[in-house]
Design a protein around this motif. Structure first.
Motif, PDB file in Angstrom:
ATOM      1  N   PRO A 138     -38.383  42.088 -17.607  1.00 15.25           N
ATOM      2  CA  PRO A 138     -37.140  41.335 -17.837  1.00 15.25           C
ATOM      3  C   PRO A 138     -37.191  40.629 -19.195  1.00 15.25           C
ATOM      4  N   VAL A 139     -36.163  40.872 -20.001  1.00 16.63           N
ATOM      5  CA  VAL A 139     -36.093  40.255 -21.338  1.00 16.63           C
ATOM      6  C   VAL A 139     -34.674  39.732 -21.610  1.00 16.63           C
ATOM      7  N   ALA A 140     -33.935  39.451 -20.546  1.00 15.49           N
ATOM      8  CA  ALA A 140     -32.514  39.121 -20.730  1.00 15.49           C
ATOM      9  C   ALA A 140     -32.233  37.628 -20.827  1.00 15.49           C
ATOM     10  N   GLY A 141     -33.265  36.787 -20.625  1.00 17.17           N
ATOM     11  CA  GLY A 141     -33.024  35.334 -20.615  1.00 17.17           C
ATOM     12  C   GLY A 141     -32.563  34.821 -21.969  1.00 17.17           C
ATOM     13  N   ARG A 142     -31.919  33.656 -21.961  1.00 13.97           N
ATOM     14  CA  ARG A 142     -31.346  33.123 -23.202  1.00 13.97           C
ATOM     15  C   ARG A 142     -32.366  32.396 -24.064  1.00 13.97           C
ATOM     16  N   GLY A 143     -33.466  31.971 -23.470  1.00 11.92           N
ATOM     17  CA  GLY A 143     -34.498  31.295 -24.268  1.00 11.92           C
ATOM     18  C   GLY A 143     -34.026  29.994 -24.884  1.00 11.92           C
ATOM     19  N   THR A 144     -33.260  29.220 -24.114  1.00 11.10           N
ATOM     20  CA  THR A 144     -32.665  28.004 -24.695  1.00 11.10           C
ATOM     21  C   THR A 144     -33.718  26.966 -25.087  1.00 11.10           C
ATOM     22  N   ARG A 145     -34.891  27.028 -24.438  1.00  3.78           N
ATOM     23  CA  ARG A 145     -35.908  26.032 -24.794  1.00  3.78           C
ATOM     24  C   ARG A 145     -36.478  26.281 -26.190  1.00  3.78           C
ATOM     25  N   PRO A 161     -34.185  37.585 -30.030  1.00  4.32           N
ATOM     26  CA  PRO A 161     -34.766  37.426 -28.701  1.00  4.32           C
ATOM     27  C   PRO A 161     -36.102  36.693 -28.776  1.00  4.32           C
ATOM     28  N   LYS A 162     -36.348  35.804 -27.810  1.00  5.22           N
ATOM     29  CA  LYS A 162     -37.661  35.124 -27.837  1.00  5.22           C
ATOM     30  C   LYS A 162     -38.791  36.135 -27.658  1.00  5.22           C
ATOM     31  N   GLU A 163     -38.493  37.244 -26.968  1.00  4.52           N
ATOM     32  CA  GLU A 163     -39.528  38.267 -26.729  1.00  4.52           C
ATOM     33  C   GLU A 163     -39.927  38.979 -28.018  1.00  4.52           C
ATOM     34  N   MET A 164     -39.144  38.773 -29.103  1.00  2.00           N
ATOM     35  CA  MET A 164     -39.484  39.377 -30.399  1.00  2.00           C
ATOM     36  C   MET A 164     -40.146  38.367 -31.345  1.00  2.00           C
ATOM     37  N   PHE A 200     -36.794  48.016 -19.294  1.00  2.00           N
ATOM     38  CA  PHE A 200     -36.427  46.696 -19.787  1.00  2.00           C
ATOM     39  C   PHE A 200     -35.113  46.264 -19.146  1.00  2.00           C
ATOM     40  N   ILE A 201     -35.064  45.024 -18.690  1.00  2.00           N
ATOM     41  CA  ILE A 201     -33.790  44.435 -18.256  1.00  2.00           C
ATOM     42  C   ILE A 201     -33.318  43.603 -19.447  1.00  2.00           C
ATOM     43  N   THR A 202     -32.343  44.120 -20.165  1.00  2.00           N
ATOM     44  CA  THR A 202     -31.929  43.462 -21.402  1.00  2.00           C
ATOM     45  C   THR A 202     -30.602  42.737 -21.201  1.00  2.00           C
ATOM     46  N   GLN A 244     -26.530  36.221 -17.005  1.00  3.83           N
ATOM     47  CA  GLN A 244     -27.894  35.693 -16.897  1.00  3.83           C
ATOM     48  C   GLN A 244     -27.988  34.772 -15.677  1.00  3.83           C
ATOM     49  N   LEU A 245     -28.225  35.393 -14.536  1.00  4.06           N
ATOM     50  CA  LEU A 245     -28.234  34.660 -13.271  1.00  4.06           C
ATOM     51  C   LEU A 245     -29.649  34.458 -12.746  1.00  4.06           C
ATOM     52  N   GLY A 246     -30.613  34.432 -13.653  1.00  4.77           N
ATOM     53  CA  GLY A 246     -31.978  34.105 -13.258  1.00  4.77           C
ATOM     54  C   GLY A 246     -32.884  35.320 -13.138  1.00  4.77           C
ATOM     55  N   LEU A 247     -34.193  35.001 -13.050  1.00  5.60           N
ATOM     56  CA  LEU A 247     -35.199  36.070 -13.015  1.00  5.60           C
ATOM     57  C   LEU A 247     -35.042  36.962 -11.781  1.00  5.60           C
ATOM     58  N   GLY A 248     -34.744  36.337 -10.638  1.00  7.30           N
ATOM     59  CA  GLY A 248     -34.573  37.137  -9.416  1.00  7.30           C
ATOM     60  C   GLY A 248     -33.448  38.148  -9.587  1.00  7.30           C
ATOM     61  N   ALA A 294     -43.440  42.504 -15.234  1.00  8.63           N
ATOM     62  CA  ALA A 294     -44.200  41.783 -16.264  1.00  8.63           C
ATOM     63  C   ALA A 294     -43.201  41.021 -17.129  1.00  8.63           C
ATOM     64  N   LEU A 295     -43.274  39.698 -17.135  1.00 13.58           N
ATOM     65  CA  LEU A 295     -42.304  38.925 -17.921  1.00 13.58           C
ATOM     66  C   LEU A 295     -42.524  39.178 -19.410  1.00 13.58           C
ATOM     67  N   GLY A 296     -41.409  39.425 -20.095  1.00 13.75           N
ATOM     68  CA  GLY A 296     -41.488  39.824 -21.501  1.00 13.75           C
ATOM     69  C   GLY A 296     -41.803  38.689 -22.448  1.00 13.75           C
ATOM     70  N   ASP A 297     -41.964  37.456 -21.918  1.00 17.81           N
ATOM     71  CA  ASP A 297     -42.265  36.332 -22.809  1.00 17.81           C
ATOM     72  C   ASP A 297     -43.657  35.767 -22.554  1.00 17.81           C
ATOM     73  N   SER A 298     -44.529  36.533 -21.898  1.00 15.23           N
ATOM     74  CA  SER A 298     -45.874  36.028 -21.584  1.00 15.23           C
ATOM     75  C   SER A 298     -46.935  37.074 -21.887  1.00 15.23           C
ATOM     76  N   ILE A 304     -44.688  32.144 -24.030  1.00 13.07           N
ATOM     77  CA  ILE A 304     -43.917  31.948 -25.254  1.00 13.07           C
ATOM     78  C   ILE A 304     -42.524  31.422 -24.892  1.00 13.07           C
ATOM     79  N   GLY A 305     -42.461  30.563 -23.878  1.00 13.24           N
ATOM     80  CA  GLY A 305     -41.165  30.085 -23.391  1.00 13.24           C
ATOM     81  C   GLY A 305     -40.793  28.707 -23.891  1.00 13.24           C
ATOM     82  N   ASN A 306     -41.777  27.957 -24.436  1.00 16.61           N
ATOM     83  CA  ASN A 306     -41.456  26.637 -25.001  1.00 16.61           C
ATOM     84  C   ASN A 306     -42.301  26.444 -26.254  1.00 16.61           C
TER      85      ASN A 306
HETATM   86  P1  UTP Z   1     -37.349  31.962 -18.387  1.00 14.28           P
HETATM   87  O1  UTP Z   1     -37.571  31.463 -17.022  1.00 14.28           O
HETATM   88  O2  UTP Z   1     -38.210  31.383 -19.460  1.00 14.28           O
HETATM   89  O3  UTP Z   1     -35.800  31.755 -18.742  1.00 14.28           O
HETATM   90  O4  UTP Z   1     -37.498  33.548 -18.366  1.00 14.28           O
HETATM   91  P2  UTP Z   1     -34.980  31.937 -20.093  1.00 14.28           P
HETATM   92  O5  UTP Z   1     -33.548  31.908 -19.694  1.00 14.28           O
HETATM   93  O6  UTP Z   1     -35.438  33.143 -20.855  1.00 14.28           O
HETATM   94  O7  UTP Z   1     -35.382  30.681 -21.005  1.00 14.28           O
HETATM   95  P3  UTP Z   1     -34.823  29.182 -21.059  1.00 14.28           P
HETATM   96  O8  UTP Z   1     -35.200  28.545 -19.760  1.00 14.28           O
HETATM   97  O9  UTP Z   1     -33.332  29.233 -21.330  1.00 14.28           O
HETATM   98  O10 UTP Z   1     -35.573  28.588 -22.230  1.00 14.28           O
HETATM   99  C1  UTP Z   1     -38.699  34.233 -18.057  1.00 14.28           C
HETATM  100  C2  UTP Z   1     -38.488  35.720 -18.358  1.00 14.28           C
HETATM  101  O11 UTP Z   1     -37.423  36.229 -17.538  1.00 14.28           O
HETATM  102  C3  UTP Z   1     -36.371  36.765 -18.316  1.00 14.28           C
HETATM  103  C4  UTP Z   1     -36.559  36.155 -19.715  1.00 14.28           C
HETATM  104  O12 UTP Z   1     -36.034  37.003 -20.724  1.00 14.28           O
HETATM  105  C5  UTP Z   1     -38.060  35.962 -19.819  1.00 14.28           C
HETATM  106  O13 UTP Z   1     -38.711  37.096 -20.330  1.00 14.28           O
HETATM  107  N1  UTP Z   1     -35.056  36.395 -17.713  1.00 14.28           N
HETATM  108  C6  UTP Z   1     -34.772  35.116 -17.346  1.00 14.28           C
HETATM  109  C7  UTP Z   1     -34.108  37.384 -17.524  1.00 14.28           C
HETATM  110  O14 UTP Z   1     -34.355  38.587 -17.849  1.00 14.28           O
HETATM  111  N2  UTP Z   1     -32.898  37.043 -16.995  1.00 14.28           N
HETATM  112  C8  UTP Z   1     -32.588  35.772 -16.624  1.00 14.28           C
HETATM  113  O15 UTP Z   1     -31.442  35.526 -16.143  1.00 14.28           O
HETATM  114  C9  UTP Z   1     -33.556  34.781 -16.819  1.00 14.28           C
END
Ligand code: UTP
Length: 299
Positions: free
Chosen positions: A9-16, A25-28, A54-56, A106-110, A128-132, A260-262
């Motif tokens: 999963p690499v779709a998160g916004r990475g707001t932190r 992307p934070k994954e890059m 990849f879940i983008t 972006q409705l969460g990791l689940g 495997a989380l794409g930010d670790s 690599i999330g914060n």
């Molecule tokens: P995080 O839990 O760090 O969330 O994601 P985030 O949204 O990326 O970051 P913040 O909290 O806004 O800073 C852990 C992994 O899960 C993916 C992220 O891309 C990251 O690799 N993820 C998270 C998704 O694919 N989709 C989501 O909706 C949330």
């Protein structure tokens, strides 16, 4: 068939990590020589994965570009006498097939993991989380170990855990082990971000999972929690409550998780990878000594 499919999963916004992540992307983000997600993919290849899904999401096209074979760049390096740089593109030739699907909201990791269902179908799979990154320079084989235990115990899920300092349990999903904790142990429950005094252990979920496709049924039934997000932890808890065997594997000593999330943990990862670099590490360590002296008194 042995597990050879990994969902990343690499779709998160990475707001932190704003403003760094506003348009990339934070994954890059770079850690030493490579972007984070390249370490993740190389680790998966070493652990026997042959397919990566990849879940983008929005703004993540750089990840797809990074794993394409760039024939033009290869020609350019050859024609301009820079053949020695071709080694830097060796990862393009990993024995891996790439698949991409979009998490449209972006409705969460689940929810991101649930987006994998149409591709995964009835197969067991790794997440495997794409930010670790696991282990210095991603040398960990823990995913292989997890997949082996998953198969030999016919488990429903196996989760990687790392020991964290007691006062930091408030930031993580924490294991409630069913009995004695060895390298591998059974889980009685997971507790999301407990208070220090309530934490059943100091073992924190560490960005790698192996699942049977049963997890999709639980994800579908999971109600959105905080921020409207569907939490993977909630689905795993429901799986355990229904009698599914869920096991933990501890990251081996000396193989920490680099998150690599914060900013704090991103800086730590970059510093350690640079200090330990076989080519540049010695000079960087000398440089760091002078910096440490300079900032010794700083607050
Ligand atoms: P995080 O839990 O760090 O969330 O994601 P985030 O949204 O990326 O970051 P913040 O909290 O806004 O800073 C852990 C992994 O899960 C993916 C992220 O891309 C990251 O690799 N993820 C998270 C998704 O694919 N989709 C989501 O909706 C949330």
């Amino acid at each position: 068939m042995p597990i050879d499919l990994a969902v990343v999963p690499v779709a998160g916004r990475g707001t932190r990590l704003l403003p760094l992540t506003k348009s990339q992307p934070k994954e890059m983000l770079p850690v030493g020589f490579k972007p984070v997600v390249q370490y993740v993919v190389e680790e998966l290849a070493r652990c026997g994965m042959h397919r990566v899904l990849f879940i983008t999401g929005p703004g993540k096209a750089a990840i797809e570009n990074h794993f394409d074979v760039d024939a033009e760049l290869i020609d350019h390096l050859r024609e301009s006498g820079k053949e020695e740089l071709l080694d830097e593109l060796a990862f393009e030739r990993e024995d891996l097939q790439y698949f991409y699907t979009r998490q449209r909201r972006q409705l969460g990791l689940g929810h991101a993991v649930l987006c994998a269902e149409p591709v995964v179908g009835s197969q067991n799979f790794v997440v495997a989380l794409g930010d670790s990154i696991i282990g210095l320079h991603a040398q960990s084989q823990v995913v292989r170990t997890m997949a082996d235990h998953f198969e030999s115990a016919a488990a429903a899920a196996v989760i990687a855990f790392e020991e964290v300092p007691r006062e930091e349990v408030v930031h993580y999903g924490i294991a409630r082990p069913a009995g004695e904790v060895n390298e591998v142990f059974d889980l009685e429950d997971l507790v999301e971000k407990p208070e220090v005094e309530d934490a059943p252990s100091n073992l924190a979920v560490a960005a790698r999972y192996v699942f049977s496709p049963a997890i999709f049924d639980y994800l579908r039934k999971t109600e959105p929690g905080k921020g409207g997000e569907i939490q993977l932890t909630d689905a795993i808890r429901a799986l355990i409550r229904d009698g599914g065997r869920v096991m933990g594997v501890r990251l081996p000593a000396g193989q920490p998780r680099f998150d690599i999330g914060n900013f704090e943990s991103y800086f730590q990862a970059f510093v350690e990878f640079a200090l330990a670099d076989p080519g540049h590490g010695r000079q960087i360590r000398e440089f760091a000594k002078t910096l440490l002296a300079k900032y010794a008194e700083a607050r």
